[in-house]
Design an enzyme around this catalytic site. Sequence first.
Site, PDB file in Angstrom:
ATOM      1  N   GLY A 540       0.768  -1.238   0.000  1.00 54.14           N
ATOM      2  CA  GLY A 540       0.000   0.000   0.000  1.00 54.14           C
ATOM      3  C   GLY A 540       0.794   1.280   0.000  1.00 54.14           C
ATOM      4  N   GLY A 542       0.883   3.534  -2.239  1.00 57.42           N
ATOM      5  CA  GLY A 542       0.012   4.607  -2.714  1.00 57.42           C
ATOM      6  C   GLY A 542      -0.882   5.148  -1.614  1.00 57.42           C
ATOM      7  CG  ASP A 543      -4.023   2.982   0.527  1.00 65.31           C
ATOM      8  OD1 ASP A 543      -4.618   3.695  -0.299  1.00 65.31           O
ATOM      9  OD2 ASP A 543      -4.426   1.865   0.868  1.00 65.31           O
ATOM     10  CB  ILE A 544       2.076   5.127   2.741  1.00 65.54           C
ATOM     11  CG1 ILE A 544       1.849   3.731   3.332  1.00 65.54           C
ATOM     12  CG2 ILE A 544       3.041   5.947   3.591  1.00 65.54           C
ATOM     13  CD1 ILE A 544       1.361   3.701   4.735  1.00 65.54           C
ATOM     14  N   GLY A 547      -2.041   9.383   2.352  1.00 67.40           N
ATOM     15  CA  GLY A 547      -2.243   9.769   3.740  1.00 67.40           C
ATOM     16  C   GLY A 547      -1.317  10.892   4.171  1.00 67.40           C
TER      17      GLY A 547
END
Length: 770
Positions: A540, A542-544, A547
């Site tokens: 993840g 891309g999520d980090i 965020g």
Amino acid sequence: MSESVPRVVELSSPFTRFAGRLLVGLGHEVVLVEPPEGDGTRRELDGDAFVHWHAGKRSVVPASPEELRGLLRSADVLLDGSPGGAEALVEGCEDLEHVRATPFGLLGPRTDWQGTDLVVAALGGMLAQVGDPDGPPLRLPEHQAEQLAGVNAAIAALLGLRARRTGPGQLADVSAQACVAAALEAGTLAYLHEDRVPPRPGRVHPLVPHGLFRAADGYLGGGLGGSPRMWDALLDWLREEDAAADLTEPRWQDPVERKKHQEHVFKVVQDFVGTWPKAEFAERAQARKLPWVAVDLPHELPDNPQLAARGFFTRVRTPEGERTDLGFPFAFPEGRRVQELEVPDLGADQDLLDSGPRAERPVQQASAHPALHGIRVLDLTWVLAGPYCTKILADHGADVIKVESAGRPDPTRFAPFMHLSRGSHTDPNTNGYFNEVNRNKRSIALDTRTDDGIAVLRDLIARSDVLVENFSSTVMRKLGLDYEELTRINPDLVYVSMSGMGHTGPRNGWVSYADTVSASGGLTGLTGWGPDDVVGVIYGHGDIVAGLQAALATVAALEHRAVTGRGQHIDLSQLEAIAAHMGTSLLGGAKVKPSGNTHPGWSPQGVYRCLGADRWLAVSVRDDSEWVALCEVIGRPELAADERTRTAQARRDAADLVDAVLGEWTRTLPADTAAESLQAHGVPAGAVQDGRELVEHEPQLRARGFYVRKEHPVAGAFLHEGVPIRLTRTPGGICEAAPVLGADTDAVLGEVAGFSTERIRGLREAGVLR
């Protein structure tokens, strides 16, 4: 300087330059301090590196330390990437926010170690998460470790400016290694909560049923999705095309069975996917609300209709003419985008050296509270990207109220395949994944499918400073809570939405996950050994990134509100966030392709096998003097004078010889021993560390107290990943473990919303509250 336009002085390095670029995007005046010959990026990649990292900044060349000290007296922030630090220069500048971003931080036994993007990625745990399980670890392209440090440094600068409203300036210590170690998704959490170290996942996500697939003309990112509806829709499509094979059998309706035999399921899907052109398949899949996207290379990004429609790209004026570069992760302020930047001539802004000291601020009583103390955040997020944003806000003192719903349960509480725990995988309070990214928060359980639930939510919105959500683009509108309505409820609200594609544009309804966003944004396509051997970034990242950028946007919006009195809607697109982390790749054009662990200018750079099972060493040689030192360390001094290896270009041409000699030496040594030998001679090197090694053996993180033990009321005591930003006066930290589901419902509704005990009881009896 006007309070509304902070002045930032940048002593640039690979670990600060992205912070400076981000602050340009926020409207700050960023002054780049250059040596007489110009910043090194002016000569890197034919000047493209300077164009990307420093367009929009101003340039000065101080003739003496006194001139630089004078500039600092007019500044609000110092972004300090200088090798030895600028502590002597900032003496007496008590209002200055001094952000020191270094490879390993300012305390610990490895503060003086040499760090490059590859070496920091190795020592921070990133390299252990990318690549095939039976092959060498693989770097993420475009300096992702450096960029994680950069966005954290930008957050540190804004936190410092906010804290300065209640006291003097302070030092922010940003360790790039710690920034990486805090950005591994489940990489370390699997060890902390299940006593296991996952192997490198290759092309398949380690937790969710997603991966990288070959199309007829390239690659696709996607998979089975995260809900029964997605599986049913994919199976219907396979049936229609007579490509379902045995997947129509009842056994495959069980997600546990699909996960257990995922290799077979993926083979059936691959046989189907492989017959389609990537773009056509993605369009047809998304029409069925299935999370598939084409894997695009950076030079293809301008053809993405979503990025184009939202005005993502930036025009850059250079001495050679106008060029198109990647834009910024979000539009700011109040929905405005930076459309045009100019590359400064060397020393073009020498007049700034005579600015004179900044206007004195009123003396205030110093507060030691964390920088976001007093800010209330209503957290409607779930899974990873949104909770990672609000975790950062909570770590720095915000009161984050997590609204949870039985009707829309967070998969990281309830989904068995995402449940990291030594105990039962059915208890929503024991999941290590959830408990990591939701520490320091409060939880209320509220059924937002009811009118009464929405009424409660509206009361909380009216009493909050910030609302963050990462739903798909239509959810808030369907709840009757679009931005227009939110401003009626709370005119000063900072609203941060974090949908995959953004709330506008022709693809705003596309279904996305972290891996598909990385695929659309150019990162996956560059992660590999060559154009025909793409591995991709499956975890993840891309999520980090989303965020982190959402946290930066939130603090920036709070600062904007403090100056103007106005809230705003930050319409953050996770696609744009990851695309903004693609560095110089768009400027490089179609020639930018996957290149393994190599570097375009340095040689050797790579990852070499060491003594022991799956033990590796990352090495970067940045110049000929480091090559001479390396040759001495490995006992081959004659190679330093050998015409075949004397220059970086020669070493690239003789890569087989160089890699063989270096690999022969590393195979006989433990990775830590080899790294210490090279670092003792000034050569950047570091062992590739996995979750176990980071927690148990990494001396630098231990010295910084990075892993913090807290007691959870149900899951018990466990270590948490720490806070990579260390502020000397207003430090953040981990105060509380994650909340039990709904544990704070009564307290929040009583203290925040002012509900009576009788009203709370009535809502609970009506099923609106848990």
